[in-house]
Design a protein around this motif. Structure first.
Motif, short mmCIF file in Angstrom:
data_model
loop_
_atom_site.label_atom_id
_atom_site.label_comp_id
_atom_site.label_asym_id
_atom_site.label_seq_id
_atom_site.Cartn_x
_atom_site.Cartn_y
_atom_site.Cartn_z
N HIS A 42 0.88 -1.24 -0.07
CA HIS A 42 0.03 -0.14 0.15
C HIS A 42 0.74 1.28 0.02
O HIS A 42 1.74 1.19 -1.00
CB HIS A 42 -0.95 -0.06 0.97
N SER A 43 0.70 2.25 0.84
CA SER A 43 1.41 3.52 0.72
C SER A 43 2.20 3.90 2.31
O SER A 43 2.25 5.01 2.63
CB SER A 43 0.49 4.59 0.49
N ASN A 44 2.55 2.83 2.95
CA ASN A 44 3.43 3.31 4.18
C ASN A 44 4.54 2.21 4.55
O ASN A 44 4.37 1.06 3.76
CB ASN A 44 2.38 3.32 5.54
N GLY A 45 5.54 2.43 4.99
CA GLY A 45 6.67 1.65 5.36
C GLY A 45 7.79 1.87 4.32
O GLY A 45 8.65 1.15 4.28
N PHE A 46 7.50 2.92 3.30
CA PHE A 46 8.36 2.81 2.21
C PHE A 46 9.85 3.39 2.44
O PHE A 46 10.67 2.97 1.63
CB PHE A 46 7.83 3.67 1.05
N SER A 47 10.09 4.16 3.49
CA SER A 47 11.37 4.48 3.99
C SER A 47 12.00 3.17 4.33
O SER A 47 13.28 3.08 3.98
CB SER A 47 11.21 5.45 5.36
N LEU A 48 11.49 2.25 5.07
CA LEU A 48 12.18 1.19 5.45
C LEU A 48 12.47 0.10 4.08
O LEU A 48 13.37 -0.64 4.10
CB LEU A 48 11.46 0.42 6.43
N VAL A 49 11.36 0.06 3.29
CA VAL A 49 11.51 -0.77 1.65
C VAL A 49 12.61 -0.03 1.25
O VAL A 49 13.58 -1.02 0.78
CB VAL A 49 10.12 -0.79 1.17
N ARG A 50 12.77 1.23 1.00
CA ARG A 50 13.94 1.80 0.40
C ARG A 50 15.47 1.49 0.81
O ARG A 50 16.11 1.24 0.23
CB ARG A 50 13.68 3.30 0.18
N LYS A 51 15.36 1.39 2.23
CA LYS A 51 16.46 1.05 2.90
C LYS A 51 17.07 -0.36 2.75
O LYS A 51 18.15 -0.94 2.44
CB LYS A 51 16.55 1.15 4.41
N VAL A 52 15.81 -1.33 2.88
CA VAL A 52 16.01 -2.75 2.73
C VAL A 52 16.77 -3.16 1.33
O VAL A 52 17.63 -3.93 1.27
CB VAL A 52 15.04 -3.71 3.03
N PHE A 53 16.17 -2.48 0.19
CA PHE A 53 16.45 -2.79 -1.13
C PHE A 53 17.58 -1.95 -1.64
O PHE A 53 18.02 -2.16 -2.75
CB PHE A 53 15.14 -2.81 -1.91
N ASP A 54 18.02 -0.78 -0.73
CA ASP A 54 18.93 0.35 -1.39
C ASP A 54 18.40 0.61 -2.75
O ASP A 54 18.90 0.35 -3.77
CB ASP A 54 20.40 -0.59 -1.48
N ILE A 55 17.11 1.10 -2.63
CA ILE A 55 16.25 1.24 -3.82
C ILE A 55 16.89 1.84 -5.07
O ILE A 55 16.62 1.41 -6.07
CB ILE A 55 14.77 1.71 -3.33
N GLU A 56 17.66 2.87 -4.66
CA GLU A 56 18.28 3.47 -5.99
C GLU A 56 19.12 2.66 -6.95
O GLU A 56 19.54 2.85 -7.91
CB GLU A 56 19.09 4.75 -5.44
N ASN A 57 19.64 1.74 -5.95
CA ASN A 57 20.53 0.86 -6.85
C ASN A 57 20.14 -0.70 -7.19
O ASN A 57 20.57 -1.74 -7.52
CB ASN A 57 21.78 0.63 -6.09
N ALA A 58 18.58 -0.97 -6.67
CA ALA A 58 17.99 -2.11 -6.73
C ALA A 58 17.71 -2.40 -8.21
O ALA A 58 17.42 -1.72 -9.08
CB ALA A 58 16.77 -2.06 -5.82
N ASN A 59 17.58 -3.75 -8.49
CA ASN A 59 16.85 -4.11 -9.87
C ASN A 59 15.50 -4.22 -9.72
O ASN A 59 14.96 -5.36 -8.99
CB ASN A 59 17.53 -5.51 -10.33
N LEU A 60 14.76 -3.23 -9.86
CA LEU A 60 13.35 -3.30 -9.81
C LEU A 60 12.63 -4.25 -10.81
O LEU A 60 11.30 -4.39 -10.63
CB LEU A 60 12.76 -1.87 -10.06
N ASN A 61 13.21 -4.77 -11.87
CA ASN A 61 12.71 -5.51 -12.77
C ASN A 61 12.93 -7.07 -12.43
O ASN A 61 12.33 -7.99 -12.99
CB ASN A 61 13.23 -5.50 -14.09
N SER A 62 13.43 -7.12 -11.28
CA SER A 62 13.80 -8.67 -10.85
C SER A 62 12.75 -8.98 -10.02
O SER A 62 11.75 -8.31 -9.16
CB SER A 62 15.12 -8.64 -9.94
N ASP A 63 12.09 -10.59 -10.12
CA ASP A 63 11.19 -11.05 -9.16
C ASP A 63 11.83 -11.48 -7.78
O ASP A 63 11.09 -12.14 -6.79
CB ASP A 63 10.24 -12.07 -9.71
#
Length: 344
Positions: free
Chosen positions: A190-211
């Motif tokens: 949904h729309s909460n917890g994304f600061s933690l999500v971004r930290k977990v995946f290092d989101i700027e460097n993550a492969n967003l196309n991966s499953d």
């Protein structure tokens, strides 16, 4: 439109881009028109005349919220057509917790640079959220903030107003031990917890196309899945049975939100084995090495909303919700106790 300022444009604000944005978004806004709307976009205020003739004591319920750092995922994927649904959902899902029917919605977009097509795409999502909730989009604001944020960045927030007849407001006084907690599934994070999500995946460097070997879709698609808007199913439920409490599971997860609906001396006892938890939460927990309690204190864990009903009404409530394609189920019950929530 004759309004134009070359000096303002050199300072970073193109007023003609704003006019073009409004022109492009008008078709999306038109889809949200409902009885009560008495103004068009472009005035100084949105006008709405509600029909409250069938109410003895109308109470207006308002809510405001944003999308938070989920916006970063939209920016990284350059996909902006659903984030507006989240913005509407975060507001209307809150006001339905009082039993209020949403009437209208206004949005606010702050951007580094106004790209009319992009702004129109964002508003198309807002309009879709309004259609899903039965609310009219009667106004908004797009503000260009050069120097305050990068040109490609933006922020999105909204404001909703609904109405409920005071005798029909949802209040916790009728709750008692033995009442049943019904889970309405979420569509994911949904729309909460994304600061933690971004930290977990290092989101700027993550492969967003991966499953990631576990998800049904790519990580980017899963994270951008819009928040479910529960308004119409809940309104139908309110017409047919007595709902004792409604809880929107947002920031703070189970531990912060569920106690907000409880009377003193009443405890929500949740059977965690009954929960249908999407795989993305397992991925977040394992990849981030996050304690189970922190997961339930941050995320919705697959439950976007909780309705409390009498035990004898539970089966009927689930049946009604399933007629709206919501796979609702029993997740626990109320008991006596000072510990407001127990997750077994």
């Amino acid at each position: 439109m004759k309004s134009y300022s070359d000096s303002y444009k050199k300072a970073g604000v193109d007023v003609t881009a704003g006019y073009e944005s409004v022109k492009l978004m008008k078709s999306h806004i038109a889809k949200t028109k409902v009885p009560g709307v008495i103004s068009d976009i472009g005035g100084f205020g949105g006008l709405f005349c509600p029909n409250i003739s069938n109410m003895s004591e109308p109470v207006f319920v308002s809510g405001t919220d944003g999308v938070g750092t989920k916006l970063k995922i939209a920016m990284l994927m350059d996909k902006h057509d659903t984030i507006g649904i989240d913005c509407v959902a975060m507001c209307v899902n809150d006001i339905i917790c009082s039993g209020a029917k949403p009437l209208f919605f206004l949005d606010y977009i702050a951007c580094g640079k106004n790209y009319p097509e992009k702004i129109s795409t964002i508003v198309s999502g807002v309009a879709e959220g309004c259609v899903r909730s039965g609310a009219a989009l009667i106004g908004g604001e797009t503000a260009e903030h050069p120097g305050m944020m990068p040109e490609d960045d933006y922020d999105l927030a909204g404001f909703a107003v609904g109405v409920v007849d005071k005798p029909k407001m949802i209040l916790p006084e009728t709750q008692k031990p033995g009442d049943i907690l019904i889970a309405l599934p979420s569509s994911g994070v949904h729309s909460n917890g994304f600061s933690l999500v971004r930290k977990v995946f290092d989101i700027e460097n993550a492969n967003l196309n991966s499953d990631y070997g576990i998800l049904d879709k790519s990580l980017g698609e899963i994270l951008l899945e819009p928040t479910v808007i529960y308004v119409k199913p809940i309104l139908s439920l309110l017409d047919k049975i007595h709902i004792k409490a409604i809880c929107h599971i947002t920031g703070g997860g189970f531990y912060e939100n569920i106690p907000r609906t409880l009377q003193k001396g009443i405890c929500a006892k949740i059977d965690s084995s009954s929960l249908v938890i999407p795989k993305v939460f397992d991925l977040i927990m394992n990849k981030g090495n996050i304690p189970r309690r922190d997961m339930f204190n941050t995320f919705n864990m697959g439950v976007g909303m909780v309705c409390t009903v009498a035990k004898e009404d539970a089966d009927k409530a689930i049946e009604i919700l399933k007629s709206f394609d919501i796979d609702a189920y029993v997740m626990g019950e109320l008991t006596k106790g000072d510990e407001q929530i127990i997750i077994d």
